[in-house]
Design an enzyme around this catalytic site. Sequence first.
Site, PDB file in Angstrom:
ATOM      1  N   SER A 148       0.789  -1.235   0.000  1.00 33.49           N
ATOM      2  CA  SER A 148       0.000   0.000   0.000  1.00 33.49           C
ATOM      3  C   SER A 148       0.817   1.279   0.000  1.00 33.49           C
ATOM      4  O   SER A 148       0.317   2.329  -0.427  1.00 33.49           O
ATOM      5  CB  SER A 148      -0.938   0.013   1.208  1.00 33.49           C
ATOM      6  OG  SER A 148      -0.202  -0.007   2.423  1.00 33.49           O
TER       7      SER A 148
ATOM      8  N   HIS B 204      -5.364  -4.237  -0.970  1.00 32.82           N
ATOM      9  CA  HIS B 204      -5.243  -3.224  -2.016  1.00 32.82           C
ATOM     10  C   HIS B 204      -5.237  -3.829  -3.415  1.00 32.82           C
ATOM     11  O   HIS B 204      -5.021  -3.120  -4.393  1.00 32.82           O
ATOM     12  CB  HIS B 204      -3.974  -2.395  -1.802  1.00 32.82           C
ATOM     13  CG  HIS B 204      -4.070  -1.451  -0.648  1.00 32.82           C
ATOM     14  ND1 HIS B 204      -4.549  -0.165  -0.764  1.00 32.82           N
ATOM     15  CD2 HIS B 204      -3.772  -1.627   0.664  1.00 32.82           C
ATOM     16  CE1 HIS B 204      -4.532   0.426   0.427  1.00 32.82           C
ATOM     17  NE2 HIS B 204      -4.058  -0.444   1.309  1.00 32.82           N
TER      18      HIS B 204
ATOM     19  N   LYS C 130     -12.141  -0.924   0.983  1.00 35.69           N
ATOM     20  CA  LYS C 130     -11.378  -0.114   0.035  1.00 35.69           C
ATOM     21  C   LYS C 130     -12.113  -0.091  -1.309  1.00 35.69           C
ATOM     22  O   LYS C 130     -13.080   0.642  -1.459  1.00 35.69           O
ATOM     23  CB  LYS C 130      -9.944  -0.631  -0.051  1.00 35.69           C
ATOM     24  CG  LYS C 130      -9.191  -0.421   1.272  1.00 35.69           C
ATOM     25  CD  LYS C 130      -7.782  -0.893   1.221  1.00 35.69           C
ATOM     26  CE  LYS C 130      -7.005  -0.500   2.467  1.00 35.69           C
ATOM     27  NZ  LYS C 130      -7.512  -1.056   3.729  1.00 35.69           N
TER      28      LYS C 130
END
Length: 402
Positions: free
Chosen positions: A185, A213, A243
């Site tokens: 990340s 991610h 996310k």
Amino acid sequence: MSKALDQFLKENLDDLKQKGLYNEINILDGANGPKITIGGKELINLSSNNYLGFATHPRLIEATKKATEKYGAGAGAVRTINGTLEIHRELEEILAKFKHTEAAIAFQSGFNCNMGAISAVMDKNDAILSDELNHASIIDGCRLSKAKIIRVKHSDMEDLRKQAKAARESGLYKKIMFITDGVFSMDGDVAKLPEIVEIAKEFDLITYVDDAHGSGVMGKGAGTVKHFGLSKDIDMQMGTLSKAIGVVGGYVAGSKDLIDWLKVRARPFLFSTSLTPGAAAAAKESIEMLMESDEYHTKLWENGNYLKAGLKKLGYNIGQSETPITPCIIGDEKLTQEFSRRLFEEGVYAKSIVYPTVPLGTGRVRNMPTAAHTKEMLDEALAIYEKVGKELNIIAAQEKEQ
């Protein structure tokens, strides 16, 4: 307040502030979209993990409303008593389909996944090989397991092979796991999963990929494991629902036996009330959207590549990112904080990332373009980056280094 506590807090808070390591928390006046408002000031938002813009998507909002009306605001209990609702089962079924695994289990957060899943499988008789740049939740999950933790140099396959060979030949451990982020990340680089799988097969390593991610970003949205075509070769796929998915929560996907084991041994699952019905329904809707079309995924990559090219052309050090995550690596912590502050004043929200999130001397502003950004927003942001970079001599200094 205790005098000892008062002294500890004052001394350490002052120390953080003097070193440029104290993080100010901003409060948004409204939703977390491509533009946000803080204290009445509108800014282009480049600090959100809302990769696909789903956090404010009408379909997710409507799914939240309907599920809340049907099931209530909360689940009312832990999953193992009577907190497992039909919507939780539906979410887990679509997660397994999405990740190309036999089964999946939903947790209250991605952090809970790593705390619960790692310690449910590994114990004091085992060893965990862990990439040195793994997320804090992985590190804490490894510590909680009481297994021997062996740091592996970042994405260094020679070191992984060396450490795996030594651990296996020592005869000290019943099980050995290698755990890595799928997408890192802070730098945006991607784990070398094909090589990792080869080494894992050679030394019988359990493979665990934290794809927080990567889900929604890599592999046409299905994640880093799918990107490399390794869905049948990775033992444990962990991901977040907060996310790219745009909601909150986390999951682990794998074999049916693995998921059955986690349901009776993962402590956050056993001892914390389950996801709200609204969150579960919204996450399910988000995954359905990803499976229907790659429209949002494609737009995310277009915007990510556009911003990356623009920042590089201006002379910024953007590292070795292979994903839309685009760091502007400044180095000095105080200068990084000042850079972020000046961007804010000019109309761009891009938070500074400093130690302990990243090593000392590698402070950066991390940019997270999303599918919801327009080209006009990105052009405006690039103009501000040019202005502030020249003002603080960041661009000129980095051009000399390059």
